[in-house]
Design a protein around this motif. Structure first.
Motif, PDB file in Angstrom:
ATOM      1  N   THR A 129       0.829  -1.211   0.000  1.00 15.25           N
ATOM      2  CA  THR A 129       0.000   0.000   0.000  1.00 15.25           C
ATOM      3  C   THR A 129       0.860   1.256   0.000  1.00 15.25           C
ATOM      4  O   THR A 129       0.507   2.251  -0.621  1.00 15.25           O
ATOM      5  CB  THR A 129      -0.979   0.021   1.194  1.00 15.25           C
ATOM      6  N   THR A 130       2.016   1.210   0.661  1.00 13.63           N
ATOM      7  CA  THR A 130       2.954   2.336   0.645  1.00 13.63           C
ATOM      8  C   THR A 130       3.449   2.605  -0.776  1.00 13.63           C
ATOM      9  O   THR A 130       3.662   3.750  -1.162  1.00 13.63           O
ATOM     10  CB  THR A 130       4.162   2.048   1.563  1.00 13.63           C
ATOM     11  N   LEU A 131       3.635   1.512  -1.544  1.00 11.01           N
ATOM     12  CA  LEU A 131       4.151   1.628  -2.910  1.00 11.01           C
ATOM     13  C   LEU A 131       3.042   1.781  -3.958  1.00 11.01           C
ATOM     14  O   LEU A 131       3.313   1.800  -5.148  1.00 11.01           O
ATOM     15  CB  LEU A 131       5.006   0.397  -3.244  1.00 11.01           C
ATOM     16  N   GLY A 132       1.793   1.864  -3.500  1.00  8.40           N
ATOM     17  CA  GLY A 132       0.672   2.054  -4.418  1.00  8.40           C
ATOM     18  C   GLY A 132       0.088   0.774  -4.989  1.00  8.40           C
ATOM     19  O   GLY A 132      -0.690   0.824  -5.946  1.00  8.40           O
ATOM     20  N   LEU A 133       0.420  -0.376  -4.411  1.00  9.14           N
ATOM     21  CA  LEU A 133      -0.136  -1.652  -4.872  1.00  9.14           C
ATOM     22  C   LEU A 133      -1.277  -2.064  -3.955  1.00  9.14           C
ATOM     23  O   LEU A 133      -1.061  -2.347  -2.780  1.00  9.14           O
ATOM     24  CB  LEU A 133       0.930  -2.752  -4.841  1.00  9.14           C
ATOM     25  N   GLU A 134      -2.464  -2.075  -4.467  1.00 10.37           N
ATOM     26  CA  GLU A 134      -3.630  -2.505  -3.691  1.00 10.37           C
ATOM     27  C   GLU A 134      -4.101  -3.833  -4.269  1.00 10.37           C
ATOM     28  O   GLU A 134      -4.580  -3.892  -5.403  1.00 10.37           O
ATOM     29  CB  GLU A 134      -4.757  -1.468  -3.779  1.00 10.37           C
ATOM     30  N   LEU A 135      -3.957  -4.912  -3.509  1.00  3.77           N
ATOM     31  CA  LEU A 135      -4.390  -6.232  -3.956  1.00  3.77           C
ATOM     32  C   LEU A 135      -5.590  -6.686  -3.148  1.00  3.77           C
ATOM     33  O   LEU A 135      -5.787  -6.248  -2.012  1.00  3.77           O
ATOM     34  CB  LEU A 135      -3.254  -7.244  -3.829  1.00  3.77           C
ATOM     35  N   ASP A 136      -6.372  -7.576  -3.723  1.00  2.70           N
ATOM     36  CA  ASP A 136      -7.554  -8.108  -3.066  1.00  2.70           C
ATOM     37  C   ASP A 136      -7.154  -8.822  -1.771  1.00  2.70           C
ATOM     38  O   ASP A 136      -6.442  -9.832  -1.809  1.00  2.70           O
ATOM     39  CB  ASP A 136      -8.252  -9.098  -4.015  1.00  2.70           C
ATOM     40  N   PRO A 137      -7.610  -8.324  -0.616  1.00  2.30           N
ATOM     41  CA  PRO A 137      -7.207  -8.932   0.653  1.00  2.30           C
ATOM     42  C   PRO A 137      -7.738 -10.358   0.838  1.00  2.30           C
ATOM     43  O   PRO A 137      -7.224 -11.097   1.680  1.00  2.30           O
ATOM     44  CB  PRO A 137      -7.778  -7.982   1.715  1.00  2.30           C
ATOM     45  N   ASP A 138      -8.732 -10.738   0.061  1.00  2.00           N
ATOM     46  CA  ASP A 138      -9.297 -12.073   0.191  1.00  2.00           C
ATOM     47  C   ASP A 138      -8.543 -13.131  -0.607  1.00  2.00           C
ATOM     48  O   ASP A 138      -8.814 -14.322  -0.472  1.00  2.00           O
ATOM     49  CB  ASP A 138     -10.776 -12.071  -0.224  1.00  2.00           C
ATOM     50  N   LYS A 139      -7.591 -12.704  -1.438  1.00  2.00           N
ATOM     51  CA  LYS A 139      -6.802 -13.676  -2.200  1.00  2.00           C
ATOM     52  C   LYS A 139      -5.821 -14.386  -1.276  1.00  2.00           C
ATOM     53  O   LYS A 139      -5.373 -13.825  -0.283  1.00  2.00           O
ATOM     54  CB  LYS A 139      -6.021 -12.989  -3.327  1.00  2.00           C
ATOM     55  N   ALA A 140      -5.453 -15.595  -1.629  1.00  2.00           N
ATOM     56  CA  ALA A 140      -4.471 -16.357  -0.869  1.00  2.00           C
ATOM     57  C   ALA A 140      -3.114 -15.678  -0.963  1.00  2.00           C
ATOM     58  O   ALA A 140      -2.803 -15.016  -1.956  1.00  2.00           O
ATOM     59  CB  ALA A 140      -4.383 -17.784  -1.403  1.00  2.00           C
ATOM     60  N   TRP A 141      -2.279 -15.867   0.083  1.00  2.00           N
ATOM     61  CA  TRP A 141      -0.951 -15.268   0.098  1.00  2.00           C
ATOM     62  C   TRP A 141      -0.152 -15.682  -1.123  1.00  2.00           C
ATOM     63  O   TRP A 141       0.542 -14.859  -1.723  1.00  2.00           O
ATOM     64  CB  TRP A 141      -0.204 -15.618   1.383  1.00  2.00           C
ATOM     65  N   SER A 142      -0.242 -16.928  -1.553  1.00  2.00           N
ATOM     66  CA  SER A 142       0.545 -17.393  -2.699  1.00  2.00           C
ATOM     67  C   SER A 142       0.220 -16.592  -3.961  1.00  2.00           C
ATOM     68  O   SER A 142       1.107 -16.287  -4.750  1.00  2.00           O
ATOM     69  CB  SER A 142       0.331 -18.888  -2.940  1.00  2.00           C
ATOM     70  N   GLU A 143      -1.037 -16.223  -4.135  1.00  2.00           N
ATOM     71  CA  GLU A 143      -1.423 -15.399  -5.297  1.00  2.00           C
ATOM     72  C   GLU A 143      -0.892 -13.974  -5.157  1.00  2.00           C
ATOM     73  O   GLU A 143      -0.357 -13.402  -6.109  1.00  2.00           O
ATOM     74  CB  GLU A 143      -2.946 -15.353  -5.432  1.00  2.00           C
ATOM     75  N   LYS A 144      -1.059 -13.398  -3.974  1.00  2.00           N
ATOM     76  CA  LYS A 144      -0.582 -12.030  -3.748  1.00  2.00           C
ATOM     77  C   LYS A 144       0.936 -11.958  -3.844  1.00  2.00           C
ATOM     78  O   LYS A 144       1.478 -10.995  -4.383  1.00  2.00           O
ATOM     79  CB  LYS A 144      -1.069 -11.513  -2.394  1.00  2.00           C
TER      80      LYS A 144
END
Length: 183
Positions: A129-144
């Motif tokens: 989030t500091t670097l401007g990347l917002e990923l779906d929090p519901d995705k598995a860690w391996s995907e993120k």
């Protein structure tokens, strides 16, 4: 004034067991190699240009009784068979002039893999989030994790995790620490 800015950080962990909770905690710190320190817990920023060093080299730099700043995860149980986990997650940006993040995970009922994934996910999420990347929090860690690494903004994520099961008539304590060192 620049204040105290750590130049190095190392990761360590331990588990302790004893009939008294405080002694169990002390034994966990002893196994981690830092029981002789006066620990001051701080929050979760890895300063720009802070070098991650090995546990062995980090422990050599400590002086008994010194005030040592750390990020610590700690979990305790006195229940026989209860699983406890402590984990520190690390996320370091590719840009050495940018700061990174540490996360603390401590809990009951998590196995090693769950604690490791949660710790890395939290640290990477804060850096993301500091670097401007917002990923779906519901995705598995391996995907993120793949998305973060594909962005080219991360140099690495890692963790140090300690799990243990409670034993009859004993306190069980797990600790995971990121220990800061100064020049």
């Amino acid at each position: 004034m620049n204040g105290l800015v750590p130049a190095k950080v190392f990761l360590t962990k331990g588990v302790g067991r004893h009939k008294y909770q405080l002694k169990s905690f002390e034994q966990a710190l002893r196994q981690a190699g830092v029981a002789q320190q006066n620990l001051v817990q701080v929050s979760s920023i890895v300063p720009p240009k802070c070098k991650i060093i090995s546990r062995v080299n980090g422990l050599k730099s400590l002086v008994p009784g010194q005030i040592s700043y750390c990020v610590m995860a700690r979990a305790d149980t006195s229940e026989h068979g209860r699983l406890v986990a402590s984990s520190i997650g690390v996320a370091i940006p590719r840009d050495g002039n940018q700061w990174g993040y540490l996360s603390e995970v401590h809990g009951h009922g998590m196995n090693r893999r769950q604690a490791e994934d949660m710790a890395e996910d939290l640290a990477a999420g804060m850096l993301g989030t500091t670097l401007g990347l917002e990923l779906d929090p519901d995705k598995a860690w391996s995907e993120k994790e793949q998305a973060y690494k594909a962005s080219g903004l991360f140099i690495r994520t890692t963790n140090i995790t300690q799990t243990a099961r409670g034993q009859k008539d004993l306190w069980t304590t797990t600790v995971a620490l990121a220990m800061f060192l100064f020049e």
